[in-house]
Design a protein around this motif. Structure first.
Motif, PDB file in Angstrom:
ATOM      1  N   UNK A  47      19.890  41.529 -34.120  1.00 33.23           N
ATOM      2  CA  UNK A  47      18.568  42.014 -33.715  1.00 33.23           C
ATOM      3  C   UNK A  47      17.465  41.130 -34.287  1.00 33.23           C
ATOM      4  N   UNK A  48      17.774  40.321 -35.299  1.00 35.66           N
ATOM      5  CA  UNK A  48      16.769  39.486 -35.948  1.00 35.66           C
ATOM      6  C   UNK A  48      16.475  38.197 -35.186  1.00 35.66           C
ATOM      7  N   UNK A  49      17.518  37.573 -34.634  1.00 39.39           N
ATOM      8  CA  UNK A  49      17.302  36.280 -33.978  1.00 39.39           C
ATOM      9  C   UNK A  49      18.121  36.076 -32.704  1.00 39.39           C
ATOM     10  N   UNK A  50      18.866  37.083 -32.276  1.00 32.86           N
ATOM     11  CA  UNK A  50      19.654  36.977 -31.048  1.00 32.86           C
ATOM     12  C   UNK A  50      20.943  36.190 -31.199  1.00 32.86           C
ATOM     13  N   UNK A  51      21.250  35.738 -32.415  1.00 40.52           N
ATOM     14  CA  UNK A  51      22.464  34.932 -32.626  1.00 40.52           C
ATOM     15  C   UNK A  51      23.716  35.778 -32.409  1.00 40.52           C
ATOM     16  N   UNK A  52      24.809  35.097 -32.093  1.00 44.35           N
ATOM     17  CA  UNK A  52      26.077  35.773 -31.836  1.00 44.35           C
ATOM     18  C   UNK A  52      26.648  36.301 -33.153  1.00 44.35           C
ATOM     19  N   UNK A  53      26.923  37.595 -33.180  1.00 44.26           N
ATOM     20  CA  UNK A  53      27.558  38.234 -34.339  1.00 44.26           C
ATOM     21  C   UNK A  53      29.041  38.462 -34.065  1.00 44.26           C
ATOM     22  N   UNK A  54      29.381  38.648 -32.784  1.00 42.55           N
ATOM     23  CA  UNK A  54      30.778  38.858 -32.392  1.00 42.55           C
ATOM     24  C   UNK A  54      30.994  38.225 -31.036  1.00 42.55           C
ATOM     25  N   UNK A  55      32.044  37.422 -30.912  1.00 42.88           N
ATOM     26  CA  UNK A  55      32.376  36.750 -29.655  1.00 42.88           C
ATOM     27  C   UNK A  55      33.030  37.739 -28.703  1.00 42.88           C
ATOM     28  N   UNK A  56      33.131  37.407 -27.422  1.00 45.65           N
ATOM     29  CA  UNK A  56      33.378  36.087 -26.863  1.00 45.65           C
ATOM     30  C   UNK A  56      32.136  35.249 -26.562  1.00 45.65           C
ATOM     31  N   UNK A  57      30.931  35.829 -26.575  1.00 44.71           N
ATOM     32  CA  UNK A  57      29.740  35.007 -26.326  1.00 44.71           C
ATOM     33  C   UNK A  57      29.667  33.927 -27.396  1.00 44.71           C
ATOM     34  N   UNK A  58      29.210  32.733 -27.001  1.00 42.13           N
ATOM     35  CA  UNK A  58      29.064  31.636 -27.959  1.00 42.13           C
ATOM     36  C   UNK A  58      27.620  31.179 -28.079  1.00 42.13           C
ATOM     37  N   UNK A  59      26.759  31.637 -27.184  1.00 48.48           N
ATOM     38  CA  UNK A  59      25.339  31.273 -27.206  1.00 48.48           C
ATOM     39  C   UNK A  59      24.495  32.495 -27.544  1.00 48.48           C
ATOM     40  N   UNK A  60      23.403  32.292 -28.288  1.00 46.34           N
ATOM     41  CA  UNK A  60      22.535  33.425 -28.629  1.00 46.34           C
ATOM     42  C   UNK A  60      21.816  33.978 -27.404  1.00 46.34           C
ATOM     43  N   UNK A  61      21.328  35.190 -27.522  1.00 46.84           N
ATOM     44  CA  UNK A  61      20.480  35.740 -26.463  1.00 46.84           C
ATOM     45  C   UNK A  61      19.181  34.937 -26.453  1.00 46.84           C
ATOM     46  N   UNK A  62      18.733  34.508 -25.283  1.00 46.22           N
ATOM     47  CA  UNK A  62      17.465  33.783 -25.217  1.00 46.22           C
ATOM     48  C   UNK A  62      16.296  34.687 -25.606  1.00 46.22           C
ATOM     49  N   UNK A  63      15.358  34.121 -26.345  1.00 44.67           N
ATOM     50  CA  UNK A  63      14.175  34.864 -26.758  1.00 44.67           C
ATOM     51  C   UNK A  63      13.291  35.139 -25.550  1.00 44.67           C
ATOM     52  N   UNK A  64      12.599  36.266 -25.585  1.00 41.62           N
ATOM     53  CA  UNK A  64      11.602  36.606 -24.574  1.00 41.62           C
ATOM     54  C   UNK A  64      10.257  36.661 -25.286  1.00 41.62           C
ATOM     55  N   UNK A  65       9.201  36.358 -24.588  1.00 35.69           N
ATOM     56  CA  UNK A  65       7.877  36.304 -25.196  1.00 35.69           C
ATOM     57  C   UNK A  65       7.192  37.661 -25.118  1.00 35.69           C
ATOM     58  N   UNK A  66       6.810  38.177 -26.279  1.00 35.94           N
ATOM     59  CA  UNK A  66       6.049  39.417 -26.355  1.00 35.94           C
ATOM     60  C   UNK A  66       4.816  39.207 -27.212  1.00 35.94           C
ATOM     61  N   UNK A  67       3.887  40.123 -27.070  1.00 36.81           N
ATOM     62  CA  UNK A  67       2.691  40.138 -27.902  1.00 36.81           C
ATOM     63  C   UNK A  67       2.535  41.524 -28.485  1.00 36.81           C
ATOM     64  N   UNK A  68       2.261  41.594 -29.772  1.00 38.49           N
ATOM     65  CA  UNK A  68       2.007  42.868 -30.440  1.00 38.49           C
ATOM     66  C   UNK A  68       0.523  42.886 -30.789  1.00 38.49           C
ATOM     67  N   UNK A  69      -0.180  43.874 -30.255  1.00 39.77           N
ATOM     68  CA  UNK A  69      -1.612  44.014 -30.500  1.00 39.77           C
ATOM     69  C   UNK A  69      -1.865  45.454 -30.901  1.00 39.77           C
ATOM     70  N   UNK A  70      -2.140  45.680 -32.178  1.00 42.83           N
ATOM     71  CA  UNK A  70      -2.280  47.043 -32.667  1.00 42.83           C
ATOM     72  C   UNK A  70      -0.951  47.742 -32.580  1.00 42.83           C
ATOM     73  N   UNK A  71      -0.880  48.852 -31.831  1.00 40.27           N
ATOM     74  CA  UNK A  71       0.385  49.547 -31.667  1.00 40.27           C
ATOM     75  C   UNK A  71       1.004  49.322 -30.287  1.00 40.27           C
ATOM     76  N   UNK A  72       0.495  48.324 -29.550  1.00 38.30           N
ATOM     77  CA  UNK A  72       0.993  48.034 -28.207  1.00 38.30           C
ATOM     78  C   UNK A  72       1.842  46.768 -28.183  1.00 38.30           C
ATOM     79  N   UNK A  73       2.966  46.845 -27.480  1.00 42.10           N
ATOM     80  CA  UNK A  73       3.823  45.680 -27.273  1.00 42.10           C
ATOM     81  C   UNK A  73       3.783  45.370 -25.785  1.00 42.10           C
ATOM     82  N   UNK A  74       3.447  44.119 -25.458  1.00 38.04           N
ATOM     83  CA  UNK A  74       3.402  43.700 -24.061  1.00 38.04           C
ATOM     84  C   UNK A  74       4.260  42.470 -23.866  1.00 38.04           C
ATOM     85  N   UNK A  75       4.753  42.319 -22.642  1.00 38.76           N
ATOM     86  CA  UNK A  75       5.409  41.055 -22.274  1.00 38.76           C
ATOM     87  C   UNK A  75       4.307  40.044 -22.077  1.00 38.76           C
ATOM     88  N   UNK A  76       4.458  38.893 -22.682  1.00 36.47           N
ATOM     89  CA  UNK A  76       3.410  37.864 -22.594  1.00 36.47           C
ATOM     90  C   UNK A  76       3.592  36.998 -21.360  1.00 36.47           C
TER      91      UNK A  76
END
Length: 156
Positions: A127-156
């Protein structure tokens, strides 16, 4: 003598609204996900969005995805329709990743025990960086861009 003539044979109002809404959502998601970052070196990942942000930014580009209180510390929440998982690895730190497993593109279905979990073949991602903790996946989850403004989270 009976007739079964309907007063209106065109599409119903709900059908038109749902169709128009779906088209608008698709256009918005396409606009938000157009800049992908392939710096992860992944072999078979396809990311809908680019690099992540855990605060700052202009906050004006997307609709509110969630409130910060909706994302548990040490866990996360999956937004299936938007194609992202938002996590809060530590209090006040928010991350976002694609919701598609990099192994076979199955959508992840849970965030538990500090990992984002794929039900198809058992891959688990941090949950911290999307890296693989257990296979069979070998590539991390790609990051998505978000913005946190106050108590709101939006897709950037």
């Amino acid at each position: 003598m009976t007739t079964s003539e309907e007063p209106f044979s065109g599409p119903r109002r709900r059908t038109v609204v749902a169709t128009i809404g779906g088209v608008g959502l698709a256009a918005a998601l396409t606009a938000c996900g157009g800049d992908s970052d392939s710096g992860d070196g992944g072999n078979d990942s396809t990311a809908p969005a680019g690099a992540q942000s855990s605060g700052g930014g202009d906050g004006a580009t997307g609709a509110v995805l969630a409130r910060t209180a909706d994302i548990p510390v040490g866990g996360g929440k999956i937004f299936k329709d938007e194609g992202v998982v938002v996590t809060q690895p530590t209090k006040g730190e928010f991350k976002a990743f694609s919701n598609l497993c990099t192994h076979k593109q199955c959508p992840v279905t849970s965030v538990e025990g500090g990992t984002i979990n794929c039900p198809c073949h058992g891959s688990k991602f941090s949950i911290a960086d999307g890296s693989v903790e257990q296979k069979p996946a070998t590539s991390p989850l790609p990051a998505a861009e978000i913005t946190v403004d106050g108590d709101s989270i939006t897709l950037a």
